[in-house]
Each structure stands twice: as C-alpha cells, then as structure tokens.
Motif scaffolding. Sequence first.
Motif, mmCIF file in Angstrom:
data_model
loop_
_atom_site.group_PDB
_atom_site.id
_atom_site.type_symbol
_atom_site.label_atom_id
_atom_site.label_comp_id
_atom_site.label_asym_id
_atom_site.label_seq_id
_atom_site.Cartn_x
_atom_site.Cartn_y
_atom_site.Cartn_z
ATOM 1 N N GLY A 25 0.771 -3.861 -3.398
ATOM 2 C CA GLY A 25 1.389 -3.581 -2.102
ATOM 3 C C GLY A 25 0.515 -4.014 -0.940
ATOM 4 O O GLY A 25 0.996 -4.621 0.017
ATOM 5 N N ILE A 26 -0.773 -3.729 -1.022
ATOM 6 C CA ILE A 26 -1.691 -4.116 0.049
ATOM 7 C C ILE A 26 -1.822 -5.634 0.119
ATOM 8 O O ILE A 26 -1.841 -6.223 1.201
ATOM 9 C CB ILE A 26 -3.055 -3.433 -0.134
ATOM 10 C CG1 ILE A 26 -2.923 -1.943 0.146
ATOM 11 C CG2 ILE A 26 -4.120 -4.047 0.768
ATOM 12 C CD1 ILE A 26 -4.144 -1.128 -0.212
ATOM 13 N N CYS A 31 -1.310 -10.454 3.013
ATOM 14 C CA CYS A 31 -1.305 -11.917 2.827
ATOM 15 C C CYS A 31 0.076 -12.543 2.942
ATOM 16 O O CYS A 31 0.189 -13.766 2.947
ATOM 17 C CB CYS A 31 -1.895 -12.270 1.472
ATOM 18 S SG CYS A 31 -3.613 -11.800 1.292
ATOM 19 N N ASN A 32 1.123 -11.721 3.002
ATOM 20 C CA ASN A 32 2.505 -12.191 3.069
ATOM 21 C C ASN A 32 2.857 -13.063 1.860
ATOM 22 O O ASN A 32 3.603 -14.026 1.969
ATOM 23 C CB ASN A 32 2.784 -12.933 4.376
ATOM 24 C CG ASN A 32 4.265 -13.014 4.677
ATOM 25 O OD1 ASN A 32 5.059 -12.253 4.146
ATOM 26 N ND2 ASN A 32 4.644 -13.946 5.526
ATOM 27 N N ARG A 33 2.257 -12.738 0.711
ATOM 28 C CA ARG A 33 2.552 -13.414 -0.559
ATOM 29 C C ARG A 33 2.550 -12.365 -1.660
ATOM 30 O O ARG A 33 1.911 -11.333 -1.533
ATOM 31 C CB ARG A 33 1.477 -14.446 -0.906
ATOM 32 C CG ARG A 33 1.468 -15.648 -0.060
ATOM 33 C CD ARG A 33 0.403 -16.625 -0.475
ATOM 34 N NE ARG A 33 -0.437 -16.135 -1.565
ATOM 35 C CZ ARG A 33 -1.046 -16.920 -2.446
ATOM 36 N NH1 ARG A 33 -0.924 -18.198 -2.364
ATOM 37 N NH2 ARG A 33 -1.803 -16.407 -3.397
ATOM 38 N N ARG A 47 6.284 -8.821 2.738
ATOM 39 C CA ARG A 47 5.746 -7.691 3.517
ATOM 40 C C ARG A 47 6.605 -6.450 3.367
ATOM 41 O O ARG A 47 6.094 -5.344 3.243
ATOM 42 C CB ARG A 47 5.618 -8.079 4.979
ATOM 43 C CG ARG A 47 4.537 -9.098 5.148
ATOM 44 C CD ARG A 47 4.124 -9.262 6.544
ATOM 45 N NE ARG A 47 3.086 -10.301 6.530
ATOM 46 C CZ ARG A 47 2.350 -10.600 7.534
ATOM 47 N NH1 ARG A 47 2.508 -9.970 8.658
ATOM 48 N NH2 ARG A 47 1.443 -11.541 7.439
ATOM 49 N N LEU A 48 7.904 -6.632 3.352
ATOM 50 C CA LEU A 48 8.808 -5.508 3.143
ATOM 51 C C LEU A 48 8.650 -4.968 1.722
ATOM 52 O O LEU A 48 8.632 -3.766 1.499
ATOM 53 C CB LEU A 48 10.249 -5.953 3.398
ATOM 54 C CG LEU A 48 11.311 -4.891 3.548
ATOM 55 C CD1 LEU A 48 10.980 -3.977 4.723
ATOM 56 C CD2 LEU A 48 12.656 -5.529 3.756
ATOM 57 N N LEU A 54 3.932 0.467 -1.533
ATOM 58 C CA LEU A 54 3.012 1.499 -1.052
ATOM 59 C C LEU A 54 3.719 2.851 -0.936
ATOM 60 O O LEU A 54 3.117 3.898 -1.209
ATOM 61 C CB LEU A 54 2.392 1.084 0.275
ATOM 62 C CG LEU A 54 1.382 -0.065 0.180
ATOM 63 C CD1 LEU A 54 0.919 -0.468 1.567
ATOM 64 C CD2 LEU A 54 0.206 0.323 -0.683
ATOM 65 N N CYS A 55 4.993 2.842 -0.558
ATOM 66 C CA CYS A 55 5.762 4.095 -0.533
ATOM 67 C C CYS A 55 5.956 4.647 -1.941
ATOM 68 O O CYS A 55 5.866 5.858 -2.158
ATOM 69 C CB CYS A 55 7.121 3.873 0.117
ATOM 70 S SG CYS A 55 7.074 3.759 1.896
#
Length: 85
Positions: A25-26, A31-33, A47-48, A54-55
Amino acid sequence: MAFGELLTLWLLAMAVVGMTGAGLGIYALTCNRVPGGLLGKTVRNPRLWGTGMLCLVSSLAFVSWTLLIIGLGITVTGHAVKPTG
C-alpha cells in the motif's frame, strides 16, 4: 499442538500479512506503481488501490468490520477506475 502454539502461529501469520499489505500500500501510494506483473496490469489507479490496501491493513489492526468494507471498496475501485488528469 496446544492452543497457545496455534495462537502464536496465527499471530505470526497476521503480522506477515499486515506487513506485506502495508508495504504494498505504501509503495503504491508513494510511487504511483504497483509491483508485480499481473497486479501491475490489472490495477488502473495505483494510488487509490494503495489507499484501500492501507485501510484493509488498519482494519486488521483495529479489528473493525466497517474499515474492512471501506478498504475493500476503495481497493476494488482502484482496479476499475482510471485516474483523471
């Protein structure tokens, strides 16, 4: 196998799953990948997807069904929705 040993094994498994999910998740959020071949091809909005992961991991930590459902919805939305902009 005694109850304490099974509980320890379960705790270790949850720790590994939590750390893996948090790391993915991080990584996706910063990094948007998304790492991996198949996962990288199916996720349209990393990112979504990372926010949803992470949730999901935090729902394990807080034992919250509501956070689990919200995280699952955000993760699925990250698979389906293309980023705008």
